[in-house]
Design an enzyme around this catalytic site. Structure first.
Site, mmCIF file in Angstrom:
data_model
loop_
_atom_site.group_PDB
_atom_site.id
_atom_site.type_symbol
_atom_site.label_atom_id
_atom_site.label_comp_id
_atom_site.label_asym_id
_atom_site.label_seq_id
_atom_site.Cartn_x
_atom_site.Cartn_y
_atom_site.Cartn_z
ATOM 1 N N LYS A 115 0.823 -1.221 0.000
ATOM 2 C CA LYS A 115 0.000 0.000 0.000
ATOM 3 C C LYS A 115 0.854 1.267 0.000
ATOM 4 O O LYS A 115 0.650 2.164 -0.817
ATOM 5 C CB LYS A 115 -0.892 0.056 1.259
ATOM 6 C CG LYS A 115 -1.950 -0.994 1.356
ATOM 7 C CD LYS A 115 -2.806 -0.800 2.602
ATOM 8 C CE LYS A 115 -2.076 -1.026 3.906
ATOM 9 N NZ LYS A 115 -1.573 -2.363 4.131
ATOM 10 N N ASN A 138 -3.130 6.521 5.558
ATOM 11 C CA ASN A 138 -2.485 5.611 6.501
ATOM 12 C C ASN A 138 -0.981 5.855 6.521
ATOM 13 O O ASN A 138 -0.315 5.693 7.535
ATOM 14 C CB ASN A 138 -2.786 4.170 6.062
ATOM 15 C CG ASN A 138 -2.443 3.157 7.119
ATOM 16 O OD1 ASN A 138 -2.647 3.391 8.312
ATOM 17 N ND2 ASN A 138 -1.896 2.040 6.708
ATOM 18 N N HIS A 187 -2.980 -9.948 8.569
ATOM 19 C CA HIS A 187 -3.496 -9.038 9.612
ATOM 20 C C HIS A 187 -4.868 -9.448 10.112
ATOM 21 O O HIS A 187 -5.709 -8.607 10.352
ATOM 22 C CB HIS A 187 -3.640 -7.624 9.036
ATOM 23 C CG HIS A 187 -2.342 -7.001 8.705
ATOM 24 N ND1 HIS A 187 -1.411 -6.697 9.649
ATOM 25 C CD2 HIS A 187 -1.799 -6.646 7.526
ATOM 26 C CE1 HIS A 187 -0.354 -6.170 9.057
ATOM 27 N NE2 HIS A 187 -0.564 -6.135 7.770
HETATM 28 P P1 ADP Z 1 2.137 -1.673 3.277
HETATM 29 O O1 ADP Z 1 1.965 -0.199 3.368
HETATM 30 O O2 ADP Z 1 0.938 -2.361 2.704
HETATM 31 O O3 ADP Z 1 2.649 -2.314 4.527
HETATM 32 P P2 ADP Z 1 4.688 -1.294 1.901
HETATM 33 O O4 ADP Z 1 4.701 -0.645 0.573
HETATM 34 O O5 ADP Z 1 5.125 -0.508 3.068
HETATM 35 O O6 ADP Z 1 3.258 -1.933 2.151
HETATM 36 O O7 ADP Z 1 5.552 -2.618 1.816
HETATM 37 C C1 ADP Z 1 5.748 -3.400 2.958
HETATM 38 C C2 ADP Z 1 6.452 -4.674 2.619
HETATM 39 O O8 ADP Z 1 5.570 -5.529 1.910
HETATM 40 C C3 ADP Z 1 7.628 -4.480 1.701
HETATM 41 O O9 ADP Z 1 8.801 -4.257 2.450
HETATM 42 C C4 ADP Z 1 7.679 -5.780 0.925
HETATM 43 O O10 ADP Z 1 8.374 -6.731 1.684
HETATM 44 C C5 ADP Z 1 6.235 -6.210 0.865
HETATM 45 N N1 ADP Z 1 5.538 -5.854 -0.392
HETATM 46 C C6 ADP Z 1 5.476 -4.640 -0.996
HETATM 47 N N2 ADP Z 1 4.714 -4.686 -2.084
HETATM 48 C C7 ADP Z 1 4.254 -5.948 -2.197
HETATM 49 C C8 ADP Z 1 3.395 -6.627 -3.108
HETATM 50 N N3 ADP Z 1 2.843 -5.995 -4.143
HETATM 51 N N4 ADP Z 1 3.143 -7.939 -2.893
HETATM 52 C C9 ADP Z 1 3.689 -8.577 -1.848
HETATM 53 N N5 ADP Z 1 4.505 -8.012 -0.957
HETATM 54 C C10 ADP Z 1 4.794 -6.706 -1.109
#
Ligand code: ADP
Length: 440
Positions: A115, A138, A187
């Protein structure tokens, strides 16, 4: 309009504080509640008061109650208030209601993972055409901050990251564009089933206008199930098959028939290609020009602690992926690497087996450096197949990785564990890593 209306704001976090300020600036009366007895007033204002300690079983009669995303709406006091006719909603909904008529549309992004990256990337892209764009929710800045002052200049677009908790708190909030990136059981502590969690995510489609659009991951079955909840045309992205946006080469994809490059260090790995395709589909539907979309893909600087490039030291690349607090996240990080990796793993484990990492690391990882309390479990799992160095602390791991690595190698901090045994949070761990690497 809100003058002398009385609001209760529950939770004094980032979003609660933004809600309080926006309301006070409109001359409303605000009573805030926070369970933390040490919480202090975020503002000094005659119309503001703060009640700390456990939430009451019944709130006094007010005009509306604004609830922070960390507090479940199922709490008996909210149920009772609603039964008595008091509107109860989240901070995003408040922002939506406060926004001026001339404010531009909302583009919302949700999903289990990716996200923040997708929101930041879409924000970067949209800003190339509409510099006056709000990016937050968020991630980063709370939505209400966009409308904090009555006379602030309205934004042309609002690119908003939405958690499932925030989506539970919307009523009339309408997203011109809405994307659900993926859905995994990461989650579900607040939901009884994955289905209930998905339903909360699908609320992003709730009030989309007739000219709205939705973007979904064609490779994710749970995500696909939510397609029936969309009432607007849906575009799909896929890493593996033909879709509205799909990979056409290693660093290339086509979206609505237009080719795009993703040769950006901040977007490496298949997971980031998915995030990029989702952002590009959203941008195309929102009317952003294709050349500006490509420019956004090129200029995006990435987010801290997510496969963040720190520096190169004597031909060795150092990467901070401290946000990887579980096995799934470290797995996508390892999959995003080419070869010759020194992997720093460990911290407070979450009980999930490390076996998927062992498999992904084969042929790619030259050695494992362990830190934190779960180090013995990690050692057990990787033993026999890998060179394992027990380091205890992050500083020792950095020292050893620096000693062992050679030109062309990569040192990756992607711990697959929470940080609380040695650090305040993942940001603290990642910042400590960056300081250590900068001192090399
Ligand atoms: P969120 O805000 O949903 O937590 P982030 O962009 O901060 O997502 O990414 C968090 C972690 O999730 C990243 O460090 C990576 O490991 C994983 N991630 C990011 N994008 C994806 C995706 N499209 N599919 C699966 N895992 C992802």
């Amino acid at each position: 309009m809100l003058s002398n209306k009385h609001f209760i704001v529950v939770g004094l976090g980032k979003s609660g504080t933004a809600a309080i300020k926006a309301l006070l600036n409109r001359n409303a009366k605000v009573t805030a509640y926070d369970e933390n007895v040490n919480a202090t007033s975020p503002v000094d204002h005659p119309k503001f008061s703060l009640v700390t300690g456990p939430l009451p079983t019944q709130f006094p009669a007010v005009d509306s109650i604004v609830v922070s995303p960390g507090i479940p709406l199922s709490h008996a006091a909210f149920q009772l208030a609603q039964k008595n006719g008091t509107p109860v909603f989240g901070e995003i909904e408040l922002g939506f209601r406060l926004r001026p008529q001339s404010a531009g549309p909302l583009l919302g992004i949700t999903g289990t993972n990716g996200k923040s990256t997708t929101t930041a990337l879409l924000g970067e892209i949209v800003k190339h055409q509409f510099p006056n764009t709000f990016v937050g929710g968020n991630l980063g800045t709370a939505f209400c901050t966009a409308f904090e002052h009555v006379d602030s200049k309205p934004f042309d677009f609002h690119v908003v990251e939405m958690s499932s908790f925030q989506l539970e708190g919307i009523v009339d909030t309408s997203f011109l564009g809405a994307a659900i990136l993926n859905l995994t059981a990461d989650h579900i502590e607040r939901y009884s089933t994955l289905e209930a969690y998905g339903d909360a995510k699908a609320r992003i489609f709730l009030n989309q206008p007739k000219n709205g659009f939705a973007v979904l991951n064609a490779d994710d079955v749970h995500c696909q199930r939510l397609e029936t909840k969309a009432h607007v045309p849906v575009s799909h992205f896929s890493i593996s098959k033909s879709a509205d946006a799909h990979m056409s080469g290693v660093d290339e994809f086509s979206s609505k028939g237009i080719g795009f490059r993703v040769k950006n260090r901040a977007l490496r790995g298949n997971h980031n290609s998915e995030n990029a395709m989702a952002a590009v589909l959203m941008a195309q539907h929102a009317g952003i020009k294709n050349d500006l979309i490509q420019r956004g893909l090129d200029t995006f600087g990435g987010l801290p602690h997510r496969l963040e490039f720190v520096r190169e030291v004597r031909g060795v690349e150092w990467i901070n992926d401290s946000k990887a607090t579980n096995v799934d996240s470290s797995l996508v990080a390892i999959n995003a690497m080419q070869k010759n990796v020194w992997l720093i793993l460990g911290g407070k484990g979450k009980g999930a087996p490390y076996a998927p990492l062992v498999k992904a690391a084969k042929g790619k990882v030259k050695g494992i450096l362990t830190i934190g309390s779960d180090a013995p479990v990690i050692k057990q799992e990787f033993m026999g197949e890998f060179d394992i160095h027990e380091c205890g602390t992050l500083s020792e791991a950095v020292k050893k990785a620096n000693r062992f690595s050679q030109i062309g190698d990569t040192v990756l901090l992607s711990p697959a564990c929470a940080s609380y045994d040695q650090f305040k949070n993942f940001e603290h761990r990642g910042d400590a890593f960056k300081v250590l690497v900068k001192e090399l």
